[in-house]
Design a protein around this motif. Structure first.
Motif, PDB file in Angstrom:
ATOM      1  N   THR A 221       0.831  -1.216   0.000  1.00 43.60           N
ATOM      2  CA  THR A 221       0.000   0.000   0.000  1.00 43.60           C
ATOM      3  C   THR A 221       0.861   1.260   0.000  1.00 43.60           C
ATOM      4  OG1 THR A 221      -0.159  -0.122   2.410  1.00 43.60           O
ATOM      5  CG2 THR A 221      -1.947  -1.120   1.132  1.00 43.60           C
ATOM      6  N   GLU A 222       1.982   1.221   0.700  1.00 42.49           N
ATOM      7  CA  GLU A 222       2.896   2.376   0.681  1.00 42.49           C
ATOM      8  C   GLU A 222       3.476   2.588  -0.708  1.00 42.49           C
ATOM      9  OE1 GLU A 222       4.619   2.314   5.257  1.00 42.49           O
ATOM     10  OE2 GLU A 222       5.665   1.177   3.699  1.00 42.49           O
ATOM     11  N   ILE A 223       3.811   1.492  -1.383  1.00 45.11           N
ATOM     12  CA  ILE A 223       4.341   1.595  -2.747  1.00 45.11           C
ATOM     13  C   ILE A 223       3.288   2.203  -3.667  1.00 45.11           C
ATOM     14  CG2 ILE A 223       5.125   0.258  -4.746  1.00 45.11           C
ATOM     15  CD1 ILE A 223       6.439  -1.677  -2.765  1.00 45.11           C
ATOM     16  N   GLU A 224       2.042   1.766  -3.541  1.00 48.20           N
ATOM     17  CA  GLU A 224       0.976   2.319  -4.375  1.00 48.20           C
ATOM     18  C   GLU A 224       0.767   3.804  -4.097  1.00 48.20           C
ATOM     19  OE1 GLU A 224      -2.609   0.059  -4.203  1.00 48.20           O
ATOM     20  OE2 GLU A 224      -1.615  -1.786  -4.840  1.00 48.20           O
ATOM     21  N   ASP A 225       0.852   4.205  -2.827  1.00 54.82           N
ATOM     22  CA  ASP A 225       0.712   5.624  -2.488  1.00 54.82           C
ATOM     23  C   ASP A 225       1.834   6.459  -3.114  1.00 54.82           C
ATOM     24  OD1 ASP A 225      -1.540   5.019  -1.038  1.00 54.82           O
ATOM     25  OD2 ASP A 225      -0.483   4.940   0.896  1.00 54.82           O
ATOM     26  N   ILE A 226       3.051   5.935  -3.084  1.00 50.61           N
ATOM     27  CA  ILE A 226       4.185   6.648  -3.692  1.00 50.61           C
ATOM     28  C   ILE A 226       3.973   6.780  -5.194  1.00 50.61           C
ATOM     29  CG2 ILE A 226       6.660   6.496  -4.178  1.00 50.61           C
ATOM     30  CD1 ILE A 226       6.933   5.063  -1.435  1.00 50.61           C
ATOM     31  N   ILE A 227       3.501   5.702  -5.837  1.00 43.38           N
ATOM     32  CA  ILE A 227       3.273   5.730  -7.284  1.00 43.38           C
ATOM     33  C   ILE A 227       2.217   6.770  -7.636  1.00 43.38           C
ATOM     34  CG2 ILE A 227       2.330   4.382  -9.206  1.00 43.38           C
ATOM     35  CD1 ILE A 227       3.729   1.933  -7.981  1.00 43.38           C
ATOM     36  N   VAL A 228       1.127   6.810  -6.892  1.00 42.22           N
ATOM     37  CA  VAL A 228       0.055   7.768  -7.170  1.00 42.22           C
ATOM     38  C   VAL A 228       0.545   9.195  -6.962  1.00 42.22           C
ATOM     39  CG1 VAL A 228      -2.198   8.579  -6.362  1.00 42.22           C
ATOM     40  CG2 VAL A 228      -1.798   6.142  -6.677  1.00 42.22           C
ATOM     41  N   LYS A 229       1.300   9.427  -5.895  1.00 39.07           N
ATOM     42  CA  LYS A 229       1.815  10.774  -5.615  1.00 39.07           C
ATOM     43  C   LYS A 229       2.750  11.242  -6.726  1.00 39.07           C
ATOM     44  CE  LYS A 229       4.827  13.027  -2.334  1.00 39.07           C
ATOM     45  NZ  LYS A 229       6.148  12.669  -2.767  1.00 39.07           N
ATOM     46  N   MET A 230       3.650  10.356  -7.173  1.00 40.91           N
ATOM     47  CA  MET A 230       4.587  10.727  -8.237  1.00 40.91           C
ATOM     48  C   MET A 230       3.878  10.913  -9.574  1.00 40.91           C
ATOM     49  SD  MET A 230       7.997   8.580  -7.360  1.00 40.91           S
ATOM     50  CE  MET A 230       8.900   9.408  -8.640  1.00 40.91           C
ATOM     51  N   ALA A 231       2.843  10.104  -9.833  1.00 43.57           N
ATOM     52  CA  ALA A 231       2.103  10.245 -11.088  1.00 43.57           C
ATOM     53  C   ALA A 231       1.341  11.568 -11.115  1.00 43.57           C
ATOM     54  CB  ALA A 231       1.145   9.072 -11.265  1.00 43.57           C
ATOM     55  N   LYS A 232       0.819  11.987  -9.974  1.00 46.19           N
ATOM     56  CA  LYS A 232       0.126  13.279  -9.909  1.00 46.19           C
ATOM     57  C   LYS A 232       1.088  14.437 -10.116  1.00 46.19           C
ATOM     58  CE  LYS A 232      -3.820  11.925  -7.131  1.00 46.19           C
ATOM     59  NZ  LYS A 232      -4.487  11.994  -5.828  1.00 46.19           N
TER      60      LYS A 232
END
Length: 151
Positions: free
Chosen positions: A31-42
């Motif tokens: 879940t932390e990895i997914e949060d990082i991916i979403v933040k960087m994609a934004k």
């Protein structure tokens, strides 16, 4: 197999080691990895850049092993995926830059051929993405629309 636009064969390259599960030394949860991916994609980063940052700064060797999904799948699920696929948009950027160069340097025939080869790759990818439902059936590539979409 031979190269696409050259008459020479490629060299074999190194392969990743065959690992079927996430290494034990990875401390970040899925879940932390997914949060990082979403933040960087934004923030506007592409999936290749996100993968490099996760590898180099966070110590995640393979996102698919850690989460069970690829970076682009996670971006699509969270609704932050780009409208165009990354490889197609990169080729379109190269074609735009080469077209600007050719407007200034009309006699550069080797780069004129390079532009033709890049556009051939774009059209080939366009057919592939239309066939697989990634792009709409009425989507059409041209340099003018590419400039409007990307810049």
């Amino acid at each position: 197999m031979a190269r696409m636009h050259a008459r020479r064969k490629g060299k074999s390259c190194s392969k990743r080691p065959l690992i079927t599960e996430n290494p034990t030394w990875v401390t970040i949860s899925a879940t932390e990895i997914e949060d990082i991916i979403v933040k960087m994609a934004k923030d506007g980063n592409v999936s290749a850049k996100i993968g490099l940052v996760l590898r180099d700064q966070y110590g995640v060797p393979d996102v698919k092993l850690a989460t069970g999904k690829t970076i682009t799948q996670i971006m699509k699920e969270k609704g932050v995926a780009p409208a165009l696929p990354e490889d197609l948009s990169n080729l379109m950027r190269r074609a735009i830059d080469l077209n600007v160069h050719l407007k200034e340097n009309r006699g550069d025939i080797s780069n004129k051929r390079g532009l033709m080869l890049i556009e051939a790759r774009i059209r080939r990818l366009e057919r592939y993405y239309k066939r697989n439902g990634v792009l709409p059936k009425d989507w059409k590539y041209s340099l003018n629309t590419a400039e409007l979409m990307l810049k």
